[in-house]
Design a protein around this motif. Structure first.
Motif, mmCIF file in Angstrom:
data_model
loop_
_atom_site.group_PDB
_atom_site.id
_atom_site.type_symbol
_atom_site.label_atom_id
_atom_site.label_comp_id
_atom_site.label_asym_id
_atom_site.label_seq_id
_atom_site.Cartn_x
_atom_site.Cartn_y
_atom_site.Cartn_z
ATOM 1 N N SER A 1 -8.820 4.152 -7.786
ATOM 2 C CA SER A 1 -8.298 3.328 -8.305
ATOM 3 C C SER A 1 -7.578 2.017 -8.470
ATOM 4 N N ARG A 2 -6.469 2.219 -6.902
ATOM 5 C CA ARG A 2 -5.714 1.326 -7.245
ATOM 6 C C ARG A 2 -5.894 1.618 -5.250
ATOM 7 N N PRO A 3 -5.528 0.335 -4.912
ATOM 8 C CA PRO A 3 -5.925 0.235 -3.097
ATOM 9 C C PRO A 3 -5.466 0.878 -2.371
ATOM 10 N N ARG B 1 -15.823 3.263 -2.331
ATOM 11 C CA ARG B 1 -14.943 4.143 -3.468
ATOM 12 C C ARG B 1 -13.711 3.085 -3.251
ATOM 13 N N CYS B 2 -13.117 1.946 -2.532
ATOM 14 C CA CYS B 2 -11.674 1.679 -2.200
ATOM 15 C C CYS B 2 -11.396 0.403 -3.894
ATOM 16 N N ALA B 3 -10.447 0.209 -4.121
ATOM 17 C CA ALA B 3 -9.920 -0.878 -4.912
ATOM 18 C C ALA B 3 -10.039 -1.844 -3.966
ATOM 19 N N ALA B 4 -10.096 -3.360 -4.920
ATOM 20 C CA ALA B 4 -9.486 -4.681 -4.105
ATOM 21 C C ALA B 4 -8.139 -4.447 -3.399
ATOM 22 N N GLY B 5 -7.434 -5.104 -2.998
ATOM 23 C CA GLY B 5 -6.485 -5.030 -2.252
ATOM 24 C C GLY B 5 -6.328 -3.717 -1.016
ATOM 25 N N SER B 6 -7.751 -2.965 -1.456
ATOM 26 C CA SER B 6 -7.627 -1.476 0.087
ATOM 27 C C SER B 6 -7.581 -2.749 1.273
ATOM 28 N N HIS B 7 -7.500 -1.769 2.074
ATOM 29 C CA HIS B 7 -6.560 -1.746 4.005
ATOM 30 C C HIS B 7 -7.525 -1.197 4.597
ATOM 31 N N PRO C 1 -7.831 17.747 -2.512
ATOM 32 C CA PRO C 1 -6.377 17.262 -1.733
ATOM 33 C C PRO C 1 -6.199 15.563 -1.864
ATOM 34 N N VAL C 2 -7.629 15.334 -1.946
ATOM 35 C CA VAL C 2 -7.866 13.865 -1.797
ATOM 36 C C VAL C 2 -7.844 13.105 -3.211
ATOM 37 N N ARG C 3 -8.709 14.438 -3.750
ATOM 38 C CA ARG C 3 -8.934 13.894 -5.790
ATOM 39 C C ARG C 3 -7.357 14.453 -6.117
ATOM 40 N N ASP C 4 -6.787 14.682 -5.762
ATOM 41 C CA ASP C 4 -5.341 15.418 -6.130
ATOM 42 C C ASP C 4 -4.688 14.488 -5.790
ATOM 43 N N ILE D 1 0.902 -0.984 0.047
ATOM 44 C CA ILE D 1 0.141 -0.078 -0.077
ATOM 45 C C ILE D 1 0.853 1.283 -0.066
ATOM 46 N N ASP D 2 0.466 2.046 -1.068
ATOM 47 C CA ASP D 2 1.414 3.473 -0.462
ATOM 48 C C ASP D 2 0.599 4.832 -0.660
ATOM 49 N N GLN D 3 -0.449 4.381 -0.075
ATOM 50 C CA GLN D 3 -1.496 5.504 0.209
ATOM 51 C C GLN D 3 -2.701 5.124 0.874
#
Ligand SMILES: C[S@@+](CC[C@H](N)C(=O)[O-])C[C@H]1O[C@@H](n2cnc3c(N)ncnc32)[C@H](O)[C@@H]1O
Length: 283
Positions: free
Chosen positions: A164-166, A194-200, A156-159, A86-88
């Motif tokens: 579309s990524r975890p 709103r979370c992609a698969a692999g999100s935590h 800031p969330v949108r930017d 996870i990088d976000q």
């Protein structure tokens, strides 16, 4: 200086950040973010916060240790998420910055990690913005976490975050400020959708499971200051992860979550008074 004996920080300048310059700060009522800062030995609190926090510690003397165990869980959970790729991070109810903030932990393991903090408390928002000056990969949104549309729609969330990524959604020591009437399940569902698969999803949550009487007394102290707290039991905390797959060891006391130890002399895990867990979103 002992607790409760500090100078009022209104004119004080903490690492270039002046509390006196923060607009919208209410110094007449205690505030959860600033009381938590006091519990962690921070400098961003006022006399009224310290007085009410000391009343809390009178009924629950382990209060500062509860806060420290929660911060230690936050650190291990963020490190775990980074190690999972996870990088976000979306850090809901992020609090007043203290040692070991989410972007510092994440970026120490992955310098490209992006973090958006969310809190509705003016001091938390102002100090976080001050701390993040010059970090293009981290930002602060002052918003109510109970309004997922406002949070997720904030610039800031949108930017910064690509949903579309975890992503890791952190709700650490904040959902006890969300009442049953505000329906935490509905709120978490809105974020999950709103979370992609692999999100935590990372949650910690205070409880009355260990010390029901002291915890009830604590709620009454806070209620007298207009702060409503909803403690949840282990099953209720597990239910917050509906739609996610809990990773091992499931919902446990904060000191038990993937911690080395226990070491000799460590307090019993239940004295953390806080359940926690991390879960993954399956595809
Ligand atoms: C106990 S602190 C936890 C801080 C941090 N997450 C941690 O675990 O160290 C709770 C934070 O949640 C924030 N908070 C409470 N209710 C909130 C809401 N409805 N919207 C945004 N922030 C909220 C408070 O301002 C406070 O900063």
């Amino acid at each position: 200086m002992a607790r409760g004996q500090r100078q009022e920080p209104g004119a004080e300048d903490v690492a270039g950040f002046s509390l006196a310059a923060v607009p919208g700060v209410d110094v007449t009522h205690a505030n959860p973010a600033r009381m938590y800062d006091y519990a962690l030995n921070g400098d961003h609190n006022f006399q009224i916060d310290r007085e009410v926090a000391d009343q809390v510690f009178a009924v629950l003397p382990s209060g500062p240790a509860v806060a420290r165990a929660n911060r230690a869980f936050l650190r291990r959970a963020v490190e775990f998420c980074v190690d999972e790729g996870i990088d976000q991070f979306l850090d809901l109810g992020s609090g007043i910055p203290t040692r070991g903030n989410t972007h510092e932990i994440a970026q120490s393991r992955n310098p490209a990690a992006r973090v958006v903090y969310v809190d509705d408390e003016p001091v938390a928002a102002a100090h976080t913005r001050h701390l993040l000056r010059g970090d293009p990969l981290a930002a602060m949104v002052r918003a109510d976490v109970r309004d997922p549309a406002a949070v997720l729609g904030a610039a800031p969330v949108r930017d910064l975050l690509d949903l579309s990524r975890p992503v890791a959604v952190l709700a650490v020591a904040v959902l006890h400020y969300v009442s049953a009437a505000d329906d935490p399940a509905r709120i978490l569902t809105a974020y999950r959708e709103r979370c992609a698969a692999g999100s935590h999803l990372v949650v910690s949550h205070t409880t009355e499971d260990h010390l029901p009487e002291a915890s009830r007394a604590l709620r009454e102290v806070l209620a007298r200051s207009g702060i409503e707290v909803t403690h949840r039991n282990r099953d209720e905390v597990r239910a917050l992860f509906d739609g996610w797959r809990l990773v091992e060891p499931g919902v446990v006391w904060t000191p038990q979550w993937r911690a080395p130890g226990p070491r000799p002399g460590d307090p019993a895990p239940e004295t953390s008074e806080t359940w926690c867990g991390v879960a993954r979103l399956l595809g």
